[in-house]
Scaffold this active site. Structure first.
Site, PDB file in Angstrom:
ATOM      1  N   ASP A  66       0.849  -1.235  -0.289  1.00 33.61           N
ATOM      2  CA  ASP A  66       0.164   0.403  -0.026  1.00 33.61           C
ATOM      3  C   ASP A  66       1.167   1.347   0.176  1.00 33.61           C
ATOM      4  O   ASP A  66       0.174   2.153  -0.485  1.00 33.61           O
ATOM      5  CB  ASP A  66      -1.314  -0.269   1.333  1.00 33.61           C
ATOM      6  CG  ASP A  66      -0.268   0.093   2.413  1.00 33.61           C
ATOM      7  OD1 ASP A  66       0.922  -1.398   2.514  1.00 33.61           O
ATOM      8  OD2 ASP A  66      -1.416   1.201   3.945  1.00 33.61           O
ATOM      9  N   HIS A 142       6.865  -1.290  13.258  1.00 36.55           N
ATOM     10  CA  HIS A 142       5.852  -1.653  11.922  1.00 36.55           C
ATOM     11  C   HIS A 142       6.287  -3.018  12.518  1.00 36.55           C
ATOM     12  O   HIS A 142       7.377  -3.497  12.926  1.00 36.55           O
ATOM     13  CB  HIS A 142       6.257  -0.893  11.433  1.00 36.55           C
ATOM     14  CG  HIS A 142       4.671  -0.871  10.017  1.00 36.55           C
ATOM     15  ND1 HIS A 142       3.549  -1.419  10.572  1.00 36.55           N
ATOM     16  CD2 HIS A 142       5.383  -1.164   9.105  1.00 36.55           C
ATOM     17  CE1 HIS A 142       2.973  -1.777   9.881  1.00 36.55           C
ATOM     18  NE2 HIS A 142       3.526  -1.645   8.387  1.00 36.55           N
TER      19      HIS A 142
HETATM   20 ZN   LIG Z   1       0.049   1.234   5.268  1.00 40.34          ZN
HETATM   21 ZN   LIG Z   2       3.054  -1.441   6.453  1.00 41.14          ZN
END
Ligand SMILES: [Zn+2]
Ligand SMILES: [Zn+2]
Length: 300
Positions: A66, A142
Site C-alpha cells: 500500500d 512496524h
Molecule cells: Zn500502510
Molecule cells: Zn505497513
C-alpha cells in the site's frame, strides 16, 4: 507561498472509493518531494493539479504494497517524459523490488534511478543535506522495517537594508558584524539581530505505519505540520498486532509533540467515516488535530 503539502492518499491497506493508498506530495521552490507511492498515486498527483514530471525525490517508508505499488508506474511515466534522473530514499530492499518489476515487465528505463537504502536507526539521521533544506529519517516500530521522514527548511538570516542605512554602518562595519556577530559604532554595540531577521525554518514530518515508539517524538517534535498514521481509534490490541497507532496514543503523546498542526491519515476501512475520530479530538478540546482527506492541501 514557498510551498505546499497535498495529501494524495489517506487509506490503509486497500484503497476505497474516497481514499487512495498512501502518498503525500510536498512542493517546495519548484521541486517535488513524494512521500510513499501507493497504487494510483501518479493519477492522484495529476488530479491534484501537480506535476508528475517535477517529482525529483521519492521517499518510501517501507515495502508494504500500500506504500510501494505505484512506484514502477510512476518511474515509467517519468522515463517516458525524458526526465533525466530521480532520487529514491527508502529501506533496504527497494532496489531489488524495482529491478524485479521493471525487468519482469521488460521495461528498461533510461532515467537514472539513484537509490539510497537505509537500515532504520532509533535516532534521527540525515538523508539529504541540501543548501536550502535537510531531510531526516528515523526507524519506527512496524511489523517490517519502516522509516518516517522530516523535511526541514534551513533558516536564513535576512539583513534589513533600511536598518544598516539608519545605523550608518560602512561596508567594513557590516563585514565585521557578519563574521563576529557584533560591531562597535560610535561607542555603541550593534548586534547581528539588531539589523536582521531569521526567515524560514518550516518543518514537515511524516510518520507512516508504526506502533508506539519514542522515535515519533524524536523526529516530529516542533513540526509545523505533522502527518501521522492513525489506523485505529482506540483498538489497542489490533494496533499492537499489526504495528499501527491509535488516536488514543497520539492524544497521549500530544503535549510532547509540540506541533502546530497534526493531520491524521491511513485510516482503517473498518470506519465508514472519520466522525468518531473528530468527536474524540473535540472531547479533548484540541483544535489543531484534523482528520486527513485525499487532496487536502496545506500551503506554507
Ligand atoms: Zn500502510
Ligand atoms: Zn505497513
Amino acid at each position: 507561498m514557498k510551498g505546499k503539502i497535498v495529501l494524495l492518499g489517506t487509506s490503509s491497506a486497500m484503497p476505497t472509493k474516497d481514499r487512495n493508498n498512501s502518498g503525500i506530495y510536498l512542493q517546495y521552490k519548484g521541486e517535488g518531494f513524494l512521500f510513499d507511492c501507493g497504487e494510483g498515486t501518479q493519477r492522484q498527483i495529476m488530479r491534484a493539479g501537480l506535476s508528475v514530471y517535477k517529482t525529483d525525490y521519492i521517499f518510501i517508508s517501507h515495502l508494504h504494497t500500500d506504500h510501494t505499488l505505484g512506484l514502477p508506474g510512476l518511474i515509467e511515466t517519468l522515463d517516458m517524459h525524458d526526465k533525466p534522473a530521480v532520487e529514491i530514499h527508502s529501506v533496504k530492499g527497494i532496489k531489488s523490488i524495482l529491478d524485479c518489476v521493471l525487468n519482469g515487465v521488460i521495461y528498461a528505463p533510461d532515467i537514472e534511478i539513484k537509490i539510497n537504502e537505509y537500515i532504520p536507526e532509533k535516532e534521527p539521521f540525515t538523508t539529504i543535506d541540501d543548501r536550502d533544506f535537510v531531510v531526516r529519517a528515523v526507524g519506527l516500530n512496524h511489523v517490517v522495517d519502516c522509516i518516517g521522514f522530516s523535511f526541514e527548511e534551513k533558516p536564513k538570516v535576512k539583513y534589513i537594508k533600511e536598518k544598516i542605512k539608519e545605523l550608518n554602518l560602512s561596508s567594513t562595519d557590516f563585514v565585521r558584524l557578519k563574521s563576529e556577530g557584533f560591531v562597535y559604532k560610535d561607542g555603541k554595540k550593534i548586534k547581528k539581530e539588531d539589523i536582521s531577521v531569521v526567515q524560514g525554518g518550516f518543518k514537515f514530518t511524516y510518520i507512516p505505519d508504526t506502533y508506539r515508539t519514542e522515535s515519533i517524538i524524536k523526529l516530529a517534535r516542533g513540526s509545523d505540520i505533522l502527518v501521522i498514521e492513525s489506523t485505529y481509534l482506540n483498538e489497542e490490541d489490533k494496533a499492537k498486532e499489526y504495528g499501527h497507532l491509535t488516536l488514543e496514543y497520539i492524544l497521549e503523546i500530544y503535549p510532547k509533540l509540540e506541533c502546530k498542526k497534526i493531520v491524521l491519515t491511513h485510516f482503517s476501512r473498518r470506519y465508514k467515516d472519520t466522525s468518531l475520530f473528530e468527536k474524540r479530538i473535540r472531547a479533548e478540546g484540541i483544535n489543531n488535530i484534523v482528520t486527513g482527506r485525499d487532496f487536502m492541501e496545506f500551503v506554507f
